[in-house]
Design a protein around this motif. Sequence first.
Motif, short mmCIF file in Angstrom:
data_model
loop_
_atom_site.label_atom_id
_atom_site.label_comp_id
_atom_site.label_asym_id
_atom_site.label_seq_id
_atom_site.Cartn_x
_atom_site.Cartn_y
_atom_site.Cartn_z
N THR A 280 -32.30 -12.30 75.27
CA THR A 280 -32.91 -12.04 73.97
C THR A 280 -34.35 -11.59 74.12
O THR A 280 -35.01 -11.89 75.12
CB THR A 280 -32.85 -13.29 73.07
N ARG A 281 -34.84 -10.92 73.11
CA ARG A 281 -36.18 -10.34 73.14
C ARG A 281 -37.28 -11.39 73.23
O ARG A 281 -38.30 -11.19 73.89
CB ARG A 281 -36.36 -9.49 71.88
N HIS A 285 -41.09 -15.45 75.46
CA HIS A 285 -42.15 -16.07 74.66
C HIS A 285 -41.86 -17.56 74.45
O HIS A 285 -42.77 -18.38 74.51
CB HIS A 285 -42.25 -15.36 73.30
N TYR A 286 -40.59 -17.89 74.22
CA TYR A 286 -40.19 -19.29 74.07
C TYR A 286 -40.52 -20.07 75.35
O TYR A 286 -41.11 -21.15 75.31
CB TYR A 286 -38.69 -19.40 73.81
N PRO A 338 -45.62 -17.13 69.88
CA PRO A 338 -44.31 -17.35 70.52
C PRO A 338 -43.10 -16.93 69.68
O PRO A 338 -41.98 -17.01 70.17
CB PRO A 338 -44.28 -18.87 70.75
N HIS A 339 -43.32 -16.54 68.44
CA HIS A 339 -42.23 -16.11 67.55
C HIS A 339 -41.27 -17.25 67.22
O HIS A 339 -40.09 -17.01 66.92
CB HIS A 339 -41.46 -14.93 68.14
N PRO A 393 -35.57 -24.33 62.52
CA PRO A 393 -35.72 -24.47 63.98
C PRO A 393 -34.99 -23.37 64.75
O PRO A 393 -34.14 -22.67 64.22
CB PRO A 393 -35.10 -25.84 64.26
N ILE A 394 -35.35 -23.23 66.02
CA ILE A 394 -34.68 -22.39 67.03
C ILE A 394 -34.83 -20.89 66.77
O ILE A 394 -35.34 -20.15 67.62
CB ILE A 394 -33.18 -22.73 67.17
N LEU A 395 -34.40 -20.42 65.60
CA LEU A 395 -34.43 -18.97 65.33
C LEU A 395 -35.87 -18.45 65.26
O LEU A 395 -36.78 -19.19 64.87
CB LEU A 395 -33.70 -18.67 64.02
N PRO A 396 -36.09 -17.19 65.64
CA PRO A 396 -37.44 -16.62 65.61
C PRO A 396 -38.07 -16.63 64.22
O PRO A 396 -37.37 -16.58 63.21
CB PRO A 396 -37.21 -15.18 66.10
#
Length: 431
Positions: A280-281, A285-286, A338-339, A393-396
């Motif tokens: 994933t893009r 960042h995560y 971090p998106h 949570p979790i999703l950008p």
Amino acid sequence: MNYKINTFLKLLLLSFPILMILGPFALNCFSVIFSFYAIINYKYLKKIKIFDKKIYIILFSFIILIFPFESIEFQNSFSKYVSFLRFVLMLLGVIIFLEKENKKNSILNKIYKTYIAFLTIIIIDVLVEYFTGSNLIGYSSTYEGRIASFTNDELIIGYILSFLTLFTLIFIYKQTNHYNFFIITFIFIITSFLIGERSNFLKLLLLFFTFSITHLFYLNKFKIKNLLIILPIIFILLIPFLQLTKNTTQGKKLYDIIDNIVKFEKNKFSLNIKEEFYNTRHAPHYITAYKIFLEYPVFGIGINNFYLESSKNEYEIIRSGCPEGSNDCKYEAASTHPHQVYLEIISEVGLTGLIYFIFIFFYPVYISLKSYFKRKEIYVISHLLLHIFFIFPILPSGSFFGTNYGIPFWFNLSILLYLSNKNLKFYKWYS
């Protein structure tokens, strides 16, 4: 004079969707104006029953909990930290204004109706761009599979659509029967899908599903006979939609995730969640945000310093199995943020900041649900769903400390707090 000021502030509230489209400068003007309004009318806070000592403590404890004690670039963080005050003051300003001027709920009524008009225009504009290649004023996206609409190069129209949809959801629900509401929400979901912003689409879809289950079924709004009618309609609409979209750019982006995660080989199912995550893009960042948190767990690196820290060589991520010397061996770890809202918080303000935002995020959920079950004020649900959209949570997500994401969050929070502590009973207007 007061009449002119109040008229101007009403226009600002009504034009908030336009300000979101115009971008940071317009939104910052909105926040500054309502911040000044809060300061000028600070004595009125004593008359507002909404605020007890607990809420004041929660709102202003950021002064200690997100101070950039260990900032890697103190001046950069400190200016952003000070500007954070405008979010809290803006929240107070909006609530004070509604308390003073929302007689017979006239302002909120106009806000919902105006936002529905903006939402309708955006949906038409998205469809025009999808089928013709450019929107009503000639903007077009250079990003394949994404719709630009009125935001042009910013490509955040899916976020704005989600904001307006959830903001007005209950107002629309109260004005229509269940079947028309179902058709309208289906249009919202289709439009969000066509825009091509996967994260916003998935959040919107999940929140619609949650609302349907908890409200329409739990409160016995739908009978079994209604369910037997609705399910065939869903399949009738869904099957051709899947067939029509599976070969589109938007469809491939979404459906390929499922195909890549769930594998069926040698008569066995397997999940490739980790591999798909790394593809994933925003995975770099995560990962980088988590590494930064491990280095600065208590106070973080300071607000607005993620790009400075993530650009360092120590955070480089090398692709596994990549040939040595290849130009494609490194993931792009550096980014402005971090998106993902929780990773942004723990990396920039650490565990102390996380304590603050846990209260900001979840205390409103508690008081809004308490308000709903106590007074059946259903309009709270609309803003609660939007609140959950922001803290999903979790999703950008966008940058929580940024303008485009931060100001709409605090604006919606102000209305959520206002409604949660007022016995408004909106549905009486129309029954």
